[in-house]
Design a protein around this motif. Sequence first.
Motif, PDB file in Angstrom:
ATOM      1  N   PHE A   1     -21.275 -19.996   5.087  1.00 27.69           N
ATOM      2  CA  PHE A   1     -21.244 -18.803   6.145  1.00 27.69           C
ATOM      3  C   PHE A   1     -21.523 -17.521   4.890  1.00 27.69           C
ATOM      4  O   PHE A   1     -20.926 -17.427   3.947  1.00 27.69           O
ATOM      5  CB  PHE A   1     -19.920 -18.739   6.760  1.00 27.69           C
ATOM      6  CG  PHE A   1     -19.567 -19.910   7.778  1.00 27.69           C
ATOM      7  CD1 PHE A   1     -20.329 -19.766   8.958  1.00 27.69           C
ATOM      8  CD2 PHE A   1     -18.789 -20.832   7.362  1.00 27.69           C
ATOM      9  CE1 PHE A   1     -19.934 -20.778   9.936  1.00 27.69           C
ATOM     10  CE2 PHE A   1     -18.513 -21.750   8.270  1.00 27.69           C
ATOM     11  CZ  PHE A   1     -19.280 -21.838   9.629  1.00 27.69           C
ATOM     12  N   GLN A   2     -22.149 -16.714   5.830  1.00 29.75           N
ATOM     13  CA  GLN A   2     -22.487 -15.270   5.289  1.00 29.75           C
ATOM     14  C   GLN A   2     -21.884 -14.084   6.232  1.00 29.75           C
ATOM     15  O   GLN A   2     -21.874 -14.434   7.118  1.00 29.75           O
ATOM     16  CB  GLN A   2     -23.922 -15.082   5.010  1.00 29.75           C
ATOM     17  CG  GLN A   2     -24.630 -16.151   4.337  1.00 29.75           C
ATOM     18  CD  GLN A   2     -24.474 -15.958   2.813  1.00 29.75           C
ATOM     19  OE1 GLN A   2     -24.306 -15.178   2.129  1.00 29.75           O
ATOM     20  NE2 GLN A   2     -24.081 -17.321   2.084  1.00 29.75           N
ATOM     21  N   ALA A   3     -21.599 -13.211   5.414  1.00 31.91           N
ATOM     22  CA  ALA A   3     -21.002 -11.890   6.205  1.00 31.91           C
ATOM     23  C   ALA A   3     -22.272 -11.282   6.871  1.00 31.91           C
ATOM     24  O   ALA A   3     -23.403 -11.362   6.374  1.00 31.91           O
ATOM     25  CB  ALA A   3     -20.282 -10.806   5.299  1.00 31.91           C
ATOM     26  N   ALA A   4     -22.018 -10.966   8.145  1.00 33.47           N
ATOM     27  CA  ALA A   4     -23.214 -10.433   9.043  1.00 33.47           C
ATOM     28  C   ALA A   4     -23.297  -8.924   8.477  1.00 33.47           C
ATOM     29  O   ALA A   4     -22.390  -8.330   8.161  1.00 33.47           O
ATOM     30  CB  ALA A   4     -22.948 -10.453  10.365  1.00 33.47           C
ATOM     31  N   PRO A   5     -24.696  -8.748   8.372  1.00 34.55           N
ATOM     32  CA  PRO A   5     -24.696  -7.180   7.713  1.00 34.55           C
ATOM     33  C   PRO A   5     -24.505  -6.193   8.813  1.00 34.55           C
ATOM     34  O   PRO A   5     -24.486  -4.985   8.437  1.00 34.55           O
ATOM     35  CB  PRO A   5     -26.070  -6.990   7.237  1.00 34.55           C
ATOM     36  CG  PRO A   5     -26.624  -8.163   8.417  1.00 34.55           C
ATOM     37  CD  PRO A   5     -25.734  -9.527   8.392  1.00 34.55           C
TER      38      PRO A   5
ATOM     39  N   ASP B   1     -14.600 -14.906  -1.301  1.00 32.85           N
ATOM     40  CA  ASP B   1     -15.352 -15.247  -2.345  1.00 32.85           C
ATOM     41  C   ASP B   1     -15.919 -16.920  -2.139  1.00 32.85           C
ATOM     42  O   ASP B   1     -17.116 -17.026  -2.118  1.00 32.85           O
ATOM     43  CB  ASP B   1     -15.099 -15.211  -3.687  1.00 32.85           C
ATOM     44  CG  ASP B   1     -15.157 -13.490  -4.110  1.00 32.85           C
ATOM     45  OD1 ASP B   1     -15.586 -12.739  -3.125  1.00 32.85           O
ATOM     46  OD2 ASP B   1     -14.499 -13.335  -4.799  1.00 32.85           O
ATOM     47  N   SER B   2     -15.118 -17.630  -1.803  1.00 30.92           N
ATOM     48  CA  SER B   2     -15.469 -19.207  -1.613  1.00 30.92           C
ATOM     49  C   SER B   2     -15.747 -19.638  -0.550  1.00 30.92           C
ATOM     50  O   SER B   2     -16.480 -20.627  -0.110  1.00 30.92           O
ATOM     51  CB  SER B   2     -14.265 -19.999  -2.345  1.00 30.92           C
ATOM     52  OG  SER B   2     -13.075 -19.833  -1.443  1.00 30.92           O
ATOM     53  N   SER B   3     -15.268 -18.796   0.931  1.00 30.34           N
ATOM     54  CA  SER B   3     -15.711 -19.241   2.220  1.00 30.34           C
ATOM     55  C   SER B   3     -16.839 -18.436   2.828  1.00 30.34           C
ATOM     56  O   SER B   3     -17.533 -18.933   3.546  1.00 30.34           O
ATOM     57  CB  SER B   3     -14.297 -19.266   3.040  1.00 30.34           C
ATOM     58  OG  SER B   3     -13.811 -17.706   2.821  1.00 30.34           O
ATOM     59  N   VAL B   4     -16.973 -17.299   2.261  1.00 31.65           N
ATOM     60  CA  VAL B   4     -17.795 -16.247   2.660  1.00 31.65           C
ATOM     61  C   VAL B   4     -18.534 -15.524   1.645  1.00 31.65           C
ATOM     62  O   VAL B   4     -18.131 -14.805   0.834  1.00 31.65           O
ATOM     63  CB  VAL B   4     -17.326 -15.456   3.906  1.00 31.65           C
ATOM     64  CG1 VAL B   4     -18.376 -14.428   4.281  1.00 31.65           C
ATOM     65  CG2 VAL B   4     -16.662 -16.035   5.037  1.00 31.65           C
ATOM     66  N   GLY B   5     -19.873 -15.580   1.662  1.00 32.01           N
ATOM     67  CA  GLY B   5     -20.689 -14.758   0.570  1.00 32.01           C
ATOM     68  C   GLY B   5     -21.368 -15.674  -0.054  1.00 32.01           C
ATOM     69  O   GLY B   5     -22.124 -16.875   0.300  1.00 32.01           O
TER      70      GLY B   5
END
Length: 170
Positions: A107-111, A98-102
């Motif tokens: 950074f965002q998770a690739a869809p 939650d704190s590093s990706v999202g």
Amino acid sequence: DQLRVDLEGHGREDGLSDLILDETVGWFTSFYPFMLSCRDIDGDLSNLICRVKESYRSIPNKGLGYGVLRHLSGDDRLAALEETSGQGILFNYLGQFDSSVGEGAFFQAAPEIRGAEGSARRGMTHDLALNGQVSNGQLSFSLTYARASFSAAAVRSLVGSIETALTDLI
């Protein structure tokens, strides 16, 4: 009433300050055995959870030195563990993303679907692998299995049992 589960770690544990990993990428995967015991719990789930937690926390350096000991110690007990390694269950808790990706993170998770995690020519290290993580406030698991060892129906039944147990626990 006992079950061996091999745990997977990333090898970048806190407290290993003598290793300088600043210029490395990725992780240094480690596998180490962990015995789950349900002996003498008398159906008390909270007692079982506490015992498992205490056992896990007592593993030195989160298992990081196990591989070295296994190969260099000459200890027959560790050699016996090596013979059964890869025949059972692998568990890996990847952490909380939650704190590093999202949302709100750099950074965002690739869809897109990420595809296979490894070559189809490379066999599985274990017959059953369970990976867990927390993302967007939700705990999720992925389960992979060796088709030579388990039928799809057996794995669906196992997944249903895990879901029921987690729901009961909550």
